[in-house]
Design a protein around this motif. Structure first.
Motif, PDB file in Angstrom:
ATOM      1  N   SER A   1       0.782  -0.909   0.282  1.00  0.00           N
ATOM      2  CA  SER A   1       0.017  -0.530  -0.458  1.00  0.00           C
ATOM      3  C   SER A   1       0.741   1.458   0.293  1.00  0.00           C
ATOM      4  O   SER A   1       0.875   1.702  -0.572  1.00  0.00           O
ATOM      5  CB  SER A   1      -1.299   0.122   1.765  1.00  0.00           C
ATOM      6  OG  SER A   1      -1.626   0.862   1.470  1.00  0.00           O
ATOM      7  N   ALA A   2       2.126   1.574   1.054  1.00  0.00           N
ATOM      8  CA  ALA A   2       2.740   2.359   0.757  1.00  0.00           C
ATOM      9  C   ALA A   2       3.860   2.891  -0.489  1.00  0.00           C
ATOM     10  O   ALA A   2       4.303   3.528  -0.839  1.00  0.00           O
ATOM     11  CB  ALA A   2       3.486   2.556   2.250  1.00  0.00           C
ATOM     12  N   THR A   3       4.317   1.782  -0.606  1.00  0.00           N
ATOM     13  CA  THR A   3       4.772   1.582  -1.779  1.00  0.00           C
ATOM     14  C   THR A   3       4.033   1.977  -3.010  1.00  0.00           C
ATOM     15  O   THR A   3       5.137   2.697  -4.346  1.00  0.00           O
ATOM     16  CB  THR A   3       5.431   0.555  -1.894  1.00  0.00           C
ATOM     17  OG1 THR A   3       6.269  -0.318  -0.884  1.00  0.00           O
ATOM     18  CG2 THR A   3       7.315   0.265  -3.118  1.00  0.00           C
TER      19      THR A   3
ATOM     20  N   ASN B   1       1.023   3.480  -2.832  1.00  0.00           N
ATOM     21  CA  ASN B   1      -0.471   4.158  -3.258  1.00  0.00           C
ATOM     22  C   ASN B   1      -0.990   3.308  -3.912  1.00  0.00           C
ATOM     23  O   ASN B   1      -2.315   3.773  -4.178  1.00  0.00           O
ATOM     24  CB  ASN B   1       0.093   5.370  -3.676  1.00  0.00           C
ATOM     25  CG  ASN B   1      -0.649   5.921  -3.292  1.00  0.00           C
ATOM     26  OD1 ASN B   1      -1.553   6.118  -2.520  1.00  0.00           O
ATOM     27  ND2 ASN B   1      -1.427   7.780  -4.386  1.00  0.00           N
TER      28      ASN B   1
ATOM     29  N   ALA C   1      -0.810   3.007   6.293  1.00  0.00           N
ATOM     30  CA  ALA C   1       0.099   2.716   5.388  1.00  0.00           C
ATOM     31  C   ALA C   1      -0.606   3.744   4.487  1.00  0.00           C
ATOM     32  O   ALA C   1       1.147   4.322   4.659  1.00  0.00           O
ATOM     33  CB  ALA C   1      -0.024   1.467   4.785  1.00  0.00           C
ATOM     34  N   ASP C   2      -0.965   3.842   3.744  1.00  0.00           N
ATOM     35  CA  ASP C   2      -1.569   4.840   2.583  1.00  0.00           C
ATOM     36  C   ASP C   2      -1.531   5.990   2.692  1.00  0.00           C
ATOM     37  O   ASP C   2      -0.902   7.275   2.401  1.00  0.00           O
ATOM     38  CB  ASP C   2      -2.902   4.436   1.703  1.00  0.00           C
ATOM     39  CG  ASP C   2      -2.233   4.971   1.008  1.00  0.00           C
ATOM     40  OD1 ASP C   2      -1.017   4.977  -0.135  1.00  0.00           O
ATOM     41  OD2 ASP C   2      -3.872   5.892   0.288  1.00  0.00           O
TER      42      ASP C   2
ATOM     43  N   GLN D   1       2.009   7.162   3.643  1.00  0.00           N
ATOM     44  CA  GLN D   1       2.439   7.331   2.185  1.00  0.00           C
ATOM     45  C   GLN D   1       2.439   8.689   1.765  1.00  0.00           C
ATOM     46  O   GLN D   1       2.767   9.432   0.997  1.00  0.00           O
ATOM     47  CB  GLN D   1       1.971   6.425   0.953  1.00  0.00           C
ATOM     48  CG  GLN D   1       2.797   6.145  -0.140  1.00  0.00           C
ATOM     49  CD  GLN D   1       1.967   7.058  -0.554  1.00  0.00           C
ATOM     50  OE1 GLN D   1       2.506   8.082  -1.166  1.00  0.00           O
ATOM     51  NE2 GLN D   1       1.056   7.636  -1.074  1.00  0.00           N
TER      52      GLN D   1
ATOM     53  N   GLY E   1       5.665   9.831   1.639  1.00  0.00           N
ATOM     54  CA  GLY E   1       5.805   9.535   0.646  1.00  0.00           C
ATOM     55  C   GLY E   1       5.781   9.768  -0.712  1.00  0.00           C
ATOM     56  O   GLY E   1       5.604  11.765  -0.645  1.00  0.00           O
ATOM     57  N   GLU E   2       6.506   9.985  -1.825  1.00  0.00           N
ATOM     58  CA  GLU E   2       7.230  10.174  -3.344  1.00  0.00           C
ATOM     59  C   GLU E   2       5.809  10.895  -3.710  1.00  0.00           C
ATOM     60  O   GLU E   2       5.426  11.243  -4.424  1.00  0.00           O
ATOM     61  CB  GLU E   2       7.779   9.241  -3.445  1.00  0.00           C
ATOM     62  CG  GLU E   2       7.109   7.767  -4.098  1.00  0.00           C
ATOM     63  CD  GLU E   2       8.064   7.629  -5.153  1.00  0.00           C
ATOM     64  OE1 GLU E   2       8.465   7.666  -5.757  1.00  0.00           O
ATOM     65  OE2 GLU E   2       8.593   6.215  -4.496  1.00  0.00           O
ATOM     66  N   HIS E   3       4.206   9.658  -3.493  1.00  0.00           N
ATOM     67  CA  HIS E   3       3.334   9.982  -4.550  1.00  0.00           C
ATOM     68  C   HIS E   3       2.266  10.623  -4.223  1.00  0.00           C
ATOM     69  O   HIS E   3       1.710  11.634  -4.885  1.00  0.00           O
ATOM     70  CB  HIS E   3       2.709   7.948  -5.112  1.00  0.00           C
ATOM     71  CG  HIS E   3       3.605   7.217  -5.327  1.00  0.00           C
ATOM     72  ND1 HIS E   3       4.196   7.428  -6.840  1.00  0.00           N
ATOM     73  CD2 HIS E   3       4.113   6.350  -4.633  1.00  0.00           C
ATOM     74  CE1 HIS E   3       4.947   6.679  -6.268  1.00  0.00           C
ATOM     75  NE2 HIS E   3       5.118   5.588  -5.557  1.00  0.00           N
TER      76      HIS E   3
END
Length: 259
Positions: free
Chosen positions: A124-126, A128, A160-161, A164, A168-170
């Motif tokens: 989920s985090a990686t 999105n 986790a999302d 992110q 996070g990057e997204h």
């Protein structure tokens, strides 16, 4: 006006070319030694090892696996190896949850659920993709969509999302570019979808068989593990020279930071 070529610039360019060939080989050699020495479970893609841990060891994973996986993944990417993000993050997230379950002395069933939740959170985090994380963890890792296991997996994936989105990057943007396409519901389009699914299925099976065939051939021709890592790493380096976008898989955020 001096029209002679700049030999210093040429020598520097050649030195960089040699470095690009050598770095993946040295990186793979260090990664192989490190995993063999400290955590053999950290070898491989990551996802199969988590599946084995759930199916055969009640989700129990050693604490050092997550640390070793983080280090070797960073080393692989840093030295130009062609690796993805799915396998490492699934194993890292699952291992951290497994260690937490062991720390609190939970039952084997609950540890398995925690392992699946860690995998869902990582996906989920990686990428999105909280829904994809839930489906992946439930179907692939745990093999069950039972309500008692689905709830903690959904919570872990959503949390986790959310993290992110903020750090996070997204952010709120999709990790993958969306196609500008709309299904209009015409029956005439169904054969093309069927053909696409058939082609993708054959391609996926062929890629998997080719991957393991190359692995078996390399082990047969190069029995020594260190020689195998050096040769295969050098091949990756040469491929990087021929196709500069091959190693490593750089994300847009990383490209912006390097610019």
């Amino acid at each position: 006006m001096d029209c002679r070529p700049d030999t210093a610039t040429g020598d520097t360019h050649r030195a960089w070319l040699w470095l690009l060939c050598v770095m993946p080989a040295v990186g793979l050699l260090l990664v192989s030694w490190f995993t063999r020495r400290f955590a053999p479970e950290a070898q491989g893609h990551g996802v199969p090892e988590v599946i084995v841990a759930v199916a055969r060891h009640d989700g129990v994973m050693r604490p050092r696996v997550s640390l070793v996986k983080i280090l070797v993944s960073a080393l692989c990417i840093g030295t130009g190896a062609s690796v993805g993000r799915e396998g490492p993050i699934v194993q890292i997230g699952s291992c951290l949850r497994s260690v937490a379950g062991q720390w609190f002395q939970l039952s084997a069933r609950n540890i398995k659920v925690l392992v699946a939740a860690g995998a869902a959170a990582g996906i989920s985090a990686t990428f999105n993709a909280p829904l994809a994380g839930v489906i992946f963890a439930s179907e692939i890792i745990l093999g069950s969509f039972a309500a008692e296991s689905l709830t903690p997996i959904v919570v872990a994936s959503v949390v986790a999302d959310v993290v992110q989105v903020h750090v996070g990057e997204h952010g709120l943007n999709p990790a993958f570019q969306q196609l500008n396409y709309e299904y209009v519901g015409a029956w005439s389009q169904l054969p093309s979808y069927f053909t696409l699914g058939l082609v993708c299925g054959v391609a996926a099976v062929s890629f998997t068989k080719l991957l393991y065939a190359v692995k078996d051939l390399s082990e047969k021709w190069l029995p020594s593990w260190w020689a195998r890592e050096l040769v295969l790493g050098a091949i990756v380096g040469v491929a990087g020279l021929a196709y500069p976008r091959t190693p490593p898989a750089i994300s847009p955020a990383t490209e912006r930071n390097l610019a």
